[in-house]
Design a protein around this motif. Structure first.
Motif: not given
Ligand SMILES: Cc1ncc(COP(=O)(O)O)c(C=O)c1O
Length: 382
Positions: A75, A176, A202
Protein backbone atom coordinates in the motif's frame (compact mmCIF):
# COMPACT_ATOMS: atom_id res chain seq x y z
CA UNK A 1 -8.88 -30.11 15.65
CA UNK A 2 -5.66 -28.93 14.00
CA UNK A 3 -6.24 -25.36 12.69
CA UNK A 4 -5.87 -25.04 8.94
CA UNK A 5 -4.73 -21.69 7.56
CA UNK A 6 -5.94 -20.99 4.03
CA UNK A 7 -5.66 -17.19 4.01
CA UNK A 8 -2.19 -16.85 2.50
CA UNK A 9 -3.31 -14.22 0.00
CA UNK A 10 -3.88 -11.86 2.96
CA UNK A 11 -0.68 -12.77 4.85
CA UNK A 12 1.48 -15.87 4.61
CA UNK A 13 1.71 -18.16 7.64
CA UNK A 14 3.51 -20.07 9.01
CA UNK A 15 6.76 -18.32 8.17
CA UNK A 16 9.91 -20.36 7.61
CA UNK A 17 11.60 -20.84 11.04
CA UNK A 18 14.65 -18.86 9.86
CA UNK A 19 12.47 -15.73 9.60
CA UNK A 20 11.49 -15.78 13.27
CA UNK A 21 14.94 -16.88 14.41
CA UNK A 22 16.71 -14.08 12.57
CA UNK A 23 14.30 -11.47 13.95
CA UNK A 24 14.71 -12.70 17.54
CA UNK A 25 18.48 -12.85 17.10
CA UNK A 26 18.54 -9.28 15.78
CA UNK A 27 16.24 -7.91 18.48
CA UNK A 28 18.20 -9.58 21.27
CA UNK A 29 21.62 -8.69 19.95
CA UNK A 30 21.18 -5.24 18.45
CA UNK A 31 18.68 -2.42 18.83
CA UNK A 32 20.65 0.27 17.00
CA UNK A 33 19.34 2.63 14.37
CA UNK A 34 20.46 1.87 10.78
CA UNK A 35 22.19 4.70 8.93
CA UNK A 36 22.45 6.82 12.08
CA UNK A 37 25.86 6.79 13.72
CA UNK A 38 29.12 5.06 12.95
CA UNK A 39 29.30 2.66 15.88
CA UNK A 40 29.42 -1.04 15.22
CA UNK A 41 25.84 -1.80 16.12
CA UNK A 42 24.53 0.95 13.85
CA UNK A 43 26.73 -0.33 11.05
CA UNK A 44 25.43 -3.84 11.59
CA UNK A 45 21.84 -2.57 11.43
CA UNK A 46 22.67 -0.80 8.12
CA UNK A 47 24.15 -4.02 6.80
CA UNK A 48 20.98 -5.85 7.78
CA UNK A 49 18.92 -3.48 5.62
CA UNK A 50 21.34 -3.86 2.76
CA UNK A 51 21.17 -7.66 3.08
CA UNK A 52 17.41 -7.49 2.67
CA UNK A 53 17.70 -5.24 -0.38
CA UNK A 54 20.30 -7.55 -1.88
CA UNK A 55 18.11 -10.66 -1.52
CA UNK A 56 15.16 -8.79 -3.02
CA UNK A 57 17.28 -7.50 -5.91
CA UNK A 58 18.50 -11.02 -6.70
CA UNK A 59 14.97 -12.38 -6.66
CA UNK A 60 13.42 -9.62 -8.76
CA UNK A 61 16.14 -9.11 -11.39
CA UNK A 62 17.15 -5.69 -10.06
CA UNK A 63 20.73 -4.72 -10.95
CA UNK A 64 21.22 -2.13 -8.18
CA UNK A 65 19.81 -3.01 -4.74
CA UNK A 66 19.57 0.71 -3.95
CA UNK A 67 16.77 0.97 -6.55
CA UNK A 68 14.58 -0.81 -3.98
CA UNK A 69 13.01 1.29 -1.22
CA UNK A 70 12.06 -0.66 1.91
CA UNK A 71 8.58 0.41 2.97
CA UNK A 72 5.73 -0.77 5.19
CA UNK A 73 3.96 -2.81 2.52
CA UNK A 74 2.48 -2.73 -0.96
CA UNK A 75 0.00 0.00 0.00
CA UNK A 76 2.74 2.46 0.90
CA UNK A 77 4.73 1.46 -2.19
CA UNK A 78 1.73 2.05 -4.47
CA UNK A 79 0.94 5.40 -2.85
CA UNK A 80 4.56 6.49 -3.28
CA UNK A 81 4.64 5.37 -6.91
CA UNK A 82 1.32 6.99 -7.87
CA UNK A 83 1.53 10.20 -5.87
CA UNK A 84 5.25 10.60 -6.48
CA UNK A 85 5.05 10.09 -10.25
CA UNK A 86 1.79 11.59 -11.48
CA UNK A 87 1.31 15.28 -12.28
CA UNK A 88 -1.82 17.31 -13.03
CA UNK A 89 -2.99 16.66 -16.59
CA UNK A 90 -1.60 13.11 -16.69
CA UNK A 91 -3.81 10.28 -17.91
CA UNK A 92 -3.57 6.88 -16.23
CA UNK A 93 -4.83 3.54 -17.49
CA UNK A 94 -5.74 0.97 -14.88
CA UNK A 95 -7.98 -2.10 -14.74
CA UNK A 96 -11.19 -3.20 -13.06
CA UNK A 97 -9.23 -5.93 -11.30
CA UNK A 98 -7.33 -3.60 -9.01
CA UNK A 99 -7.14 -3.76 -5.25
CA UNK A 100 -8.20 -0.62 -3.39
CA UNK A 101 -4.50 0.07 -2.78
CA UNK A 102 -4.29 1.06 -6.45
CA UNK A 103 -7.80 2.31 -6.99
CA UNK A 104 -8.17 4.58 -3.96
CA UNK A 105 -4.95 6.58 -4.45
CA UNK A 106 -5.84 6.92 -8.14
CA UNK A 107 -9.37 8.12 -7.32
CA UNK A 108 -7.87 10.50 -4.75
CA UNK A 109 -5.51 11.87 -7.41
CA UNK A 110 -8.42 12.25 -9.80
CA UNK A 111 -10.29 14.31 -7.21
CA UNK A 112 -7.37 16.29 -5.79
CA UNK A 113 -4.46 15.96 -8.22
CA UNK A 114 -5.97 16.72 -11.61
CA UNK A 115 -5.34 13.34 -13.26
CA UNK A 116 -7.57 11.53 -15.75
CA UNK A 117 -8.36 7.87 -15.24
CA UNK A 118 -9.49 5.04 -17.53
CA UNK A 119 -10.48 1.60 -16.24
CA UNK A 120 -10.05 -1.34 -18.61
CA UNK A 121 -12.72 -3.97 -18.03
CA UNK A 122 -11.82 -7.62 -17.64
CA UNK A 123 -13.93 -10.50 -18.93
CA UNK A 124 -16.01 -12.61 -16.59
CA UNK A 125 -13.04 -14.88 -15.82
CA UNK A 126 -10.74 -11.95 -15.11
CA UNK A 127 -8.94 -11.95 -18.48
CA UNK A 128 -7.79 -8.58 -19.68
CA UNK A 129 -8.22 -7.81 -23.36
CA UNK A 130 -5.02 -6.28 -24.65
CA UNK A 131 -6.82 -4.59 -27.56
CA UNK A 132 -8.98 -2.68 -25.06
CA UNK A 133 -5.82 -1.56 -23.33
CA UNK A 134 -4.14 -0.58 -26.59
CA UNK A 135 -7.19 1.54 -27.54
CA UNK A 136 -7.15 3.41 -24.24
CA UNK A 137 -3.82 5.19 -24.75
CA UNK A 138 -4.07 8.96 -25.26
CA UNK A 139 -1.54 11.66 -25.96
CA UNK A 140 -1.34 12.53 -22.26
CA UNK A 141 -1.16 8.93 -20.98
CA UNK A 142 1.73 8.85 -18.53
CA UNK A 143 1.24 5.57 -16.71
CA UNK A 144 -0.37 2.14 -16.82
CA UNK A 145 -0.96 0.84 -13.29
CA UNK A 146 -2.08 -2.75 -12.93
CA UNK A 147 -1.78 -5.82 -10.78
CA UNK A 148 0.22 -8.87 -11.84
CA UNK A 149 -2.62 -11.08 -10.59
CA UNK A 150 -6.08 -10.35 -9.23
CA UNK A 151 -6.38 -10.95 -5.48
CA UNK A 152 -10.04 -11.90 -5.99
CA UNK A 153 -10.21 -13.86 -9.24
CA UNK A 154 -6.64 -15.16 -9.33
CA UNK A 155 -6.32 -14.28 -13.02
CA UNK A 156 -2.81 -13.38 -14.17
CA UNK A 157 -2.19 -10.33 -16.36
CA UNK A 158 0.18 -10.50 -19.37
CA UNK A 159 2.72 -8.07 -17.94
CA UNK A 160 5.37 -8.50 -20.64
CA UNK A 161 2.77 -7.73 -23.36
CA UNK A 162 1.46 -4.74 -21.42
CA UNK A 163 5.04 -3.53 -20.96
CA UNK A 164 5.65 -3.81 -24.71
CA UNK A 165 2.57 -1.65 -25.41
CA UNK A 166 3.80 0.92 -22.88
CA UNK A 167 7.33 0.97 -24.31
CA UNK A 168 6.05 1.68 -27.83
CA UNK A 169 4.21 4.75 -26.53
CA UNK A 170 6.80 5.95 -24.04
CA UNK A 171 4.43 5.28 -21.16
CA UNK A 172 5.62 4.02 -17.75
CA UNK A 173 4.37 0.79 -16.17
CA UNK A 174 3.62 0.29 -12.47
CA UNK A 175 2.91 -3.30 -11.40
CA UNK A 176 1.28 -4.36 -8.14
CA UNK A 177 2.91 -7.73 -7.43
CA UNK A 178 1.08 -8.31 -4.14
CA UNK A 179 -0.24 -11.70 -5.24
CA UNK A 180 2.75 -12.87 -7.25
CA UNK A 181 6.02 -11.78 -5.61
CA UNK A 182 7.58 -14.96 -4.23
CA UNK A 183 5.35 -17.29 -6.26
CA UNK A 184 5.88 -16.18 -9.86
CA UNK A 185 9.22 -15.50 -11.38
CA UNK A 186 9.60 -11.76 -11.84
CA UNK A 187 12.47 -10.04 -13.61
CA UNK A 188 11.75 -6.32 -13.70
CA UNK A 189 14.30 -5.56 -16.37
CA UNK A 190 13.44 -8.46 -18.68
CA UNK A 191 9.70 -7.79 -18.25
CA UNK A 192 10.00 -4.03 -18.82
CA UNK A 193 8.54 -2.97 -15.46
CA UNK A 194 9.34 0.61 -14.39
CA UNK A 195 7.95 0.36 -10.87
CA UNK A 196 7.12 -2.78 -8.91
CA UNK A 197 5.24 -2.61 -5.61
CA UNK A 198 5.43 -5.68 -3.40
CA UNK A 199 4.40 -6.68 0.13
CA UNK A 200 6.89 -8.51 2.32
CA UNK A 201 4.28 -10.38 4.34
CA UNK A 202 2.66 -12.49 1.62
CA UNK A 203 4.61 -14.70 -0.81
CA UNK A 204 7.96 -13.27 0.25
CA UNK A 205 7.34 -14.83 3.67
CA UNK A 206 8.49 -11.86 5.75
CA UNK A 207 6.66 -10.28 8.69
CA UNK A 208 3.76 -7.83 8.42
CA UNK A 209 4.80 -4.20 8.10
CA UNK A 210 7.36 -4.96 5.37
CA UNK A 211 7.43 -4.53 1.61
CA UNK A 212 8.88 -2.17 -0.91
CA UNK A 213 9.06 -0.44 -4.25
CA UNK A 214 11.46 -1.09 -7.10
CA UNK A 215 12.05 2.06 -9.11
CA UNK A 216 13.81 2.07 -12.50
CA UNK A 217 17.13 3.97 -12.37
CA UNK A 218 15.99 6.66 -14.82
CA UNK A 219 12.87 7.55 -12.85
CA UNK A 220 12.67 10.03 -10.01
CA UNK A 221 9.65 10.37 -7.73
CA UNK A 222 8.52 13.08 -5.39
CA UNK A 223 8.92 11.41 -1.96
CA UNK A 224 5.76 10.70 0.01
CA UNK A 225 7.43 11.74 3.27
CA UNK A 226 10.13 14.23 4.15
CA UNK A 227 12.35 13.75 7.17
CA UNK A 228 15.57 12.37 8.58
CA UNK A 229 17.64 10.01 6.46
CA UNK A 230 20.83 9.93 8.53
CA UNK A 231 22.69 11.44 5.56
CA UNK A 232 23.09 14.90 4.00
CA UNK A 233 21.69 16.37 7.23
CA UNK A 234 22.73 19.91 6.27
CA UNK A 235 20.43 19.88 3.21
CA UNK A 236 17.01 21.47 3.56
CA UNK A 237 15.51 19.29 0.88
CA UNK A 238 15.11 15.53 0.87
CA UNK A 239 18.36 14.16 -0.60
CA UNK A 240 18.23 12.77 -4.11
CA UNK A 241 20.38 9.75 -3.28
CA UNK A 242 18.66 6.37 -3.25
CA UNK A 243 17.24 4.69 -1.30
CA UNK A 244 17.28 7.40 1.40
CA UNK A 245 15.18 9.73 -0.76
CA UNK A 246 12.20 7.44 -0.27
CA UNK A 247 13.02 6.17 3.22
CA UNK A 248 12.57 9.11 5.60
CA UNK A 249 12.52 7.98 9.24
CA UNK A 250 13.81 4.85 10.93
CA UNK A 251 13.29 1.67 8.92
CA UNK A 252 11.70 -1.49 10.28
CA UNK A 253 15.07 -3.20 10.72
CA UNK A 254 13.83 -6.32 12.56
CA UNK A 255 11.19 -6.66 9.83
CA UNK A 256 13.81 -6.32 7.11
CA UNK A 257 15.90 -9.02 8.78
CA UNK A 258 12.87 -11.33 8.71
CA UNK A 259 12.07 -10.40 5.12
CA UNK A 260 15.66 -11.12 4.10
CA UNK A 261 15.27 -14.66 5.42
CA UNK A 262 11.85 -15.06 3.80
CA UNK A 263 13.24 -14.06 0.40
CA UNK A 264 16.23 -16.31 0.95
CA UNK A 265 13.82 -19.19 1.57
CA UNK A 266 11.99 -18.40 -1.68
CA UNK A 267 15.25 -18.20 -3.61
CA UNK A 268 16.48 -21.49 -2.19
CA UNK A 269 13.17 -23.22 -2.94
CA UNK A 270 12.94 -21.39 -6.31
CA UNK A 271 9.82 -19.60 -7.53
CA UNK A 272 9.34 -22.35 -10.13
CA UNK A 273 8.96 -24.96 -7.38
CA UNK A 274 6.68 -22.71 -5.31
CA UNK A 275 4.55 -22.08 -8.40
CA UNK A 276 4.26 -25.78 -9.25
CA UNK A 277 3.24 -26.60 -5.67
CA UNK A 278 0.67 -23.79 -5.47
CA UNK A 279 -0.79 -24.42 -8.93
CA UNK A 280 -1.25 -28.13 -8.11
CA UNK A 281 -3.05 -27.21 -4.88
CA UNK A 282 -5.39 -24.66 -6.48
CA UNK A 283 -6.14 -27.09 -9.33
CA UNK A 284 -7.08 -29.74 -6.73
CA UNK A 285 -9.20 -27.24 -4.82
CA UNK A 286 -10.88 -25.91 -7.94
CA UNK A 287 -11.71 -29.38 -9.28
CA UNK A 288 -13.04 -30.46 -5.87
CA UNK A 289 -15.19 -27.34 -5.48
CA UNK A 290 -16.78 -27.91 -8.88
CA UNK A 291 -17.94 -31.34 -7.72
CA UNK A 292 -19.96 -29.80 -4.90
CA UNK A 293 -23.62 -29.06 -5.51
CA UNK A 294 -24.51 -25.38 -6.00
CA UNK A 295 -21.00 -23.93 -5.99
CA UNK A 296 -19.72 -21.22 -8.28
CA UNK A 297 -16.00 -20.62 -8.66
CA UNK A 298 -14.69 -17.25 -9.85
CA UNK A 299 -11.78 -16.57 -12.16
CA UNK A 300 -9.98 -18.65 -14.79
CA UNK A 301 -11.29 -22.02 -15.98
CA UNK A 302 -10.02 -25.19 -14.25
CA UNK A 303 -6.44 -26.05 -15.14
CA UNK A 304 -5.64 -22.54 -16.37
CA UNK A 305 -2.89 -20.50 -14.77
CA UNK A 306 -4.04 -18.69 -11.64
CA UNK A 307 -2.49 -17.12 -8.57
CA UNK A 308 -2.55 -19.24 -5.42
CA UNK A 309 -6.22 -18.70 -4.60
CA UNK A 310 -9.75 -19.76 -5.51
CA UNK A 311 -12.78 -17.60 -4.69
CA UNK A 312 -16.22 -19.17 -4.67
CA UNK A 313 -19.83 -18.77 -3.56
CA UNK A 314 -22.19 -21.44 -2.34
CA UNK A 315 -25.66 -20.99 -3.74
CA UNK A 316 -28.13 -19.71 -1.14
CA UNK A 317 -25.48 -19.07 1.53
CA UNK A 318 -23.93 -15.76 2.55
CA UNK A 319 -20.12 -16.09 2.08
CA UNK A 320 -19.67 -14.62 5.57
CA UNK A 321 -21.68 -17.53 6.98
CA UNK A 322 -19.64 -20.08 5.00
CA UNK A 323 -16.37 -18.61 6.29
CA UNK A 324 -17.69 -18.34 9.85
CA UNK A 325 -18.84 -21.96 9.88
CA UNK A 326 -15.57 -23.19 8.38
CA UNK A 327 -13.70 -21.38 11.14
CA UNK A 328 -15.90 -22.31 14.11
CA UNK A 329 -16.95 -25.83 13.18
CA UNK A 330 -13.88 -27.05 11.29
CA UNK A 331 -10.99 -24.78 12.33
CA UNK A 332 -10.36 -23.66 8.74
CA UNK A 333 -9.38 -20.00 8.16
CA UNK A 334 -10.55 -18.56 4.83
CA UNK A 335 -11.57 -15.00 3.95
CA UNK A 336 -15.07 -13.82 3.09
CA UNK A 337 -16.25 -10.42 1.86
CA UNK A 338 -15.17 -8.08 -0.89
CA UNK A 339 -11.39 -8.51 -0.63
CA UNK A 340 -10.83 -4.77 -1.27
CA UNK A 341 -11.81 -5.38 -4.90
CA UNK A 342 -15.32 -4.05 -5.52
CA UNK A 343 -14.86 -3.70 -9.29
CA UNK A 344 -13.49 -7.24 -9.44
CA UNK A 345 -16.73 -8.42 -7.83
CA UNK A 346 -18.70 -6.47 -10.42
CA UNK A 347 -16.66 -8.25 -13.11
CA UNK A 348 -17.50 -11.61 -11.61
CA UNK A 349 -21.14 -10.70 -10.93
CA UNK A 350 -20.74 -11.13 -7.16
CA UNK A 351 -21.11 -7.48 -6.16
CA UNK A 352 -24.26 -8.26 -4.15
CA UNK A 353 -22.81 -11.11 -2.11
CA UNK A 354 -19.03 -10.99 -2.06
CA UNK A 355 -17.28 -14.37 -2.05
CA UNK A 356 -15.26 -16.81 0.01
CA UNK A 357 -11.55 -16.94 -0.84
CA UNK A 358 -9.30 -19.87 0.00
CA UNK A 359 -5.62 -19.27 -0.65
CA UNK A 360 -2.55 -21.43 -0.31
CA UNK A 361 1.20 -21.17 0.12
CA UNK A 362 4.43 -23.13 0.29
CA UNK A 363 3.44 -24.96 3.50
CA UNK A 364 -0.13 -25.88 2.46
CA UNK A 365 -0.70 -29.60 1.93
CA UNK A 366 -3.05 -31.58 -0.30
CA UNK A 367 -4.57 -33.05 2.89
CA UNK A 368 -5.53 -29.57 4.06
CA UNK A 369 -7.29 -28.95 0.74
CA UNK A 370 -9.12 -32.26 1.07
CA UNK A 371 -10.20 -31.36 4.62
CA UNK A 372 -11.65 -28.08 3.34
CA UNK A 373 -13.50 -29.89 0.55
CA UNK A 374 -14.85 -32.53 2.96
CA UNK A 375 -16.05 -29.78 5.32
CA UNK A 376 -17.84 -27.96 2.51
CA UNK A 377 -19.37 -31.23 1.38
CA UNK A 378 -20.70 -31.86 4.86
CA UNK A 379 -22.03 -28.32 5.13
CA UNK A 380 -23.83 -28.68 1.79
CA UNK A 381 -25.48 -31.87 2.98
CA UNK A 382 -26.33 -30.69 6.50
C1 LIG B 1 -3.51 -7.06 -5.06
C2 LIG B 1 -3.13 -6.41 -3.76
N1 LIG B 1 -2.57 -5.18 -3.78
C3 LIG B 1 -2.19 -4.55 -2.64
C4 LIG B 1 -2.38 -5.14 -1.41
C5 LIG B 1 -1.95 -4.39 -0.18
O1 LIG B 1 -0.79 -4.94 0.38
P1 LIG B 1 -0.21 -4.50 1.80
O2 LIG B 1 -1.05 -5.23 2.81
O3 LIG B 1 1.20 -4.99 1.84
O4 LIG B 1 -0.31 -3.06 1.92
C6 LIG B 1 -2.95 -6.40 -1.33
C7 LIG B 1 -3.19 -7.03 -0.03
O5 LIG B 1 -4.10 -7.79 0.18
C8 LIG B 1 -3.34 -7.06 -2.54
O6 LIG B 1 -3.89 -8.27 -2.55
Amino acid sequence: MEPIYLDWAASSWPKPPAVTQAMVHFLEGNGANPGRGGHRQAMEASRALYGCRLELARLLGVARPTDIALLSGATEALNLALKGFLKPGDHVITTELEHNSVRRPLEWLKEHGGIELTYIPAGHHGKLELTRLAEAFKLNTALVACSHASNLLGSVLPIADIAALCRRRGVRLLVDAAQTAGSFSIDVEAMGIDMLAFPGHKGLLGPQGTGGLYLAPDLELEPLLQGGTGSNSEEIRQPSVRPERYEAGTRNTPGAVGLREGVRHVRETTTEAVRRHEQALVDRLHAGLLELPGVRCLGPAPGEERAALVSFVLEGEDPAVTAFRLDREYGIAVRAGYHCSPLGHRTAGTEATGAVRASVGYATTAEQIDTLLAALHEMRQG
